[in-house]
Design an enzyme around this catalytic site. Structure first.
Site, mmCIF file in Angstrom:
data_model
loop_
_atom_site.group_PDB
_atom_site.id
_atom_site.type_symbol
_atom_site.label_atom_id
_atom_site.label_comp_id
_atom_site.label_asym_id
_atom_site.label_seq_id
_atom_site.Cartn_x
_atom_site.Cartn_y
_atom_site.Cartn_z
ATOM 1 N N HIS A 78 0.812 -1.225 0.000
ATOM 2 C CA HIS A 78 0.000 0.000 0.000
ATOM 3 C C HIS A 78 0.843 1.272 0.000
ATOM 4 C CE1 HIS A 78 -3.932 1.535 -0.195
ATOM 5 N NE2 HIS A 78 -4.529 0.661 0.600
ATOM 6 N N ASP A 130 -2.588 1.738 -4.714
ATOM 7 C CA ASP A 130 -3.870 1.965 -4.064
ATOM 8 C C ASP A 130 -4.924 1.049 -4.672
ATOM 9 O OD1 ASP A 130 -2.911 4.041 -2.375
ATOM 10 O OD2 ASP A 130 -3.024 5.441 -4.062
#
Length: 440
Positions: A410, A414
């Site tokens: 992350h 995304d």
């Protein structure tokens, strides 16, 4: 005649050390250049080390089980036609015995020798650290014969054999005061390198329990998995795909394909091809975290996980986007064969930018993979199963369905871009059929 020294080679990207798992030669053996002389195990691969020279093995400097850093000497070879002087990289010769000096006294005790630079001083191999701790040797008082003044296992063995083991209290008071901070720093370094591994739990061994030693490969897998989970914030997403048309197409081809090509046309080849095509359209996924920047890789090199009974290897299909389904199927077969026959080379595992794991091969329908560090994502291709599905016309039909499970870093990616990436793979797979897809 002259003596040449073989070094521990670098057997892969980011590999800094290797363990001699087995010597294939003995002192006195004659070897030709490129003949294998040792089996070396690293955190990336098991590999045979070829001789750099033609000659006679004079000495095995490292023993089986020793871990040495890249560039450290592993053996010496007597070479015909070479000059009598040792090469510039060779260890410094010991001083000749002088009057009153014991033959077995190690030169490492020379307190008048200039101090080594801190960089070389602090870089001890695991084998040196282990031996120094077992015999309570103060490494601050040892002068190494290795490259750049490095202390080698051989240096410590000479000291142990001489019986003149340097302790911290052996140094003069002025020298102790000067060197006092060093041991603290020296001890801190090994501790720092072990932060990733939790202390071994105190597991009671009961009658009938079996203790299985942890191999170097298993330790490397554990270390890489812990590093990935600790450094990369993992997120997870899943998408189901209707691959009924793909299954029908592949099944109609597989027998003729095997007869013509000599290897299997697997479902996995279709998935790898779809992933490589989608990566070309979504290059953000083909990226790596690099601290203050993200590196978006130009080449699309697909790592595939291949398991044996006790280890996991991740060879790489280079430039997968440029290959046909047939070409990918051939590479999958070749790489898996190399893993299972023990012939996988370090270069076969280098350069991967994205990993596809065929977890469906053993019946899994949903799983959460750990990212192959430093890549940004891994895709798990689950088992193809027949399920009742509500179609667009409201009718229920039995379809071949598969789950695609994606773990992502992350920091780099995304959910939006990963969702679109999976949607594109889904679109490619659901439109794979005899009418619009060629395997050649």
């Amino acid at each position: 005649m002259g003596i040449e020294n073989m070094k521990m080679p670098q057997l892969g990207e980011s590999v800094t050390e290797g363990t001699i798992s087995k010597w294939l030669v003995s002192p006195g053996d004659t070897v030709n250049k490129y003949d294998p002389i040792a089996e070396v195990q690293t955190d990336k691969v098991n590999a045979e080390v070829p001789s750099s020279f033609t000659g006679t093995i004079k000495e095995l400097i490292a023993e089986e089980g020793d871990t040495l850093e890249v560039g450290e000497f592993i053996c010496s070879i007597e070479v015909e036609g070479a000059g009598s002087a040792p090469s510039e990289d060779a260890p410094k010769e010991e001083k000749k015995e002088t009057a009153g000096e014991k033959p077995s006294q190690a030169p490492a005790m020379n307190s008048q020798a200039p101090k080594k630079e801190a960089g070389n001083k602090a870089r001890y191999s695991p084998a040196v650290l282990k031996l120094s701790q077992e015999h309570d040797i103060d490494l601050n008082q040892v002068e190494g014969s290795g490259n750049g003044g490095r202390i080698t296992r051989k240096d410590l063995k000479k000291i142990i054999e001489s019986g003149n083991i340097p302790k911290a209290a052996d140094a003069p008071a002025s020298q102790q005061a000067e060197a006092a901070p060093a041991p603290v720093k020296e001890q801190a370094q090994p501790a720092a390198s072990q932060k990733q591994a939790a202390p071994a739990p105190n597991v009671p061994v009961m009658p009938g329990d079996i203790e299985i030693p942890v191999t170097g490969i298993r330790k490397a897998i554990a270390s890489n998995m812990v590093r990935s989970k600790h450094e990369a914030p993992h997120a997870w997403t899943m998408m189901e795909v209707d691959v009924t048309n793909l299954v029908e197409y592949r099944n109609s081809l597989k027998t003729e394909f095997k007869q013509r090509e000599g290897f299997n046309l697997t479902f996995f080849a279709f998935f790898v091809k779809a992933v490589s095509q989608a990566l070309k359209e979504f290059p953000q996924i083909n990226s790596m975290w690099a601290g203050d920047k993200i590196i978006q890789k130009k080449d699309i090199n697909i790592s595939i996980a291949v398991a044996t009974d006790d280890a996991l290897f991740v060879p790489v299909i280079k430039n997968a986007d440029e290959k046909t389904i047939k070409g990918i199927a051939r590479e999958i077969t070749d790489l898996a064969g190399k893993v299972r026959s023990g012939k996988l080379k370090s270069e076969d595992m280098q350069g991967g930018t994205f990993t596809v794991n065929n977890t469906g091969s053993f019946g899994s329908v949903q799983s959460m993979g750990i990212i192959n560090y430093p890549q940004a994502a891994i895709l798990q291709v689950e088992s193809i199963v027949k399920r009742p599905v509500v179609m667009n016309n409201g009718m229920i039909a039995v379809r071949d369905m598969v789950n695609l499970c994606m773990s992502l870093d992350h920091r780099v990616l995304d959910g939006l871009v990963c969702g679109r990436f999976l949607q594109r793979i889904k679109e490619i797979l659901e439109n794979t059929s005899k009418e619009n897809t060629s395997v050649y």
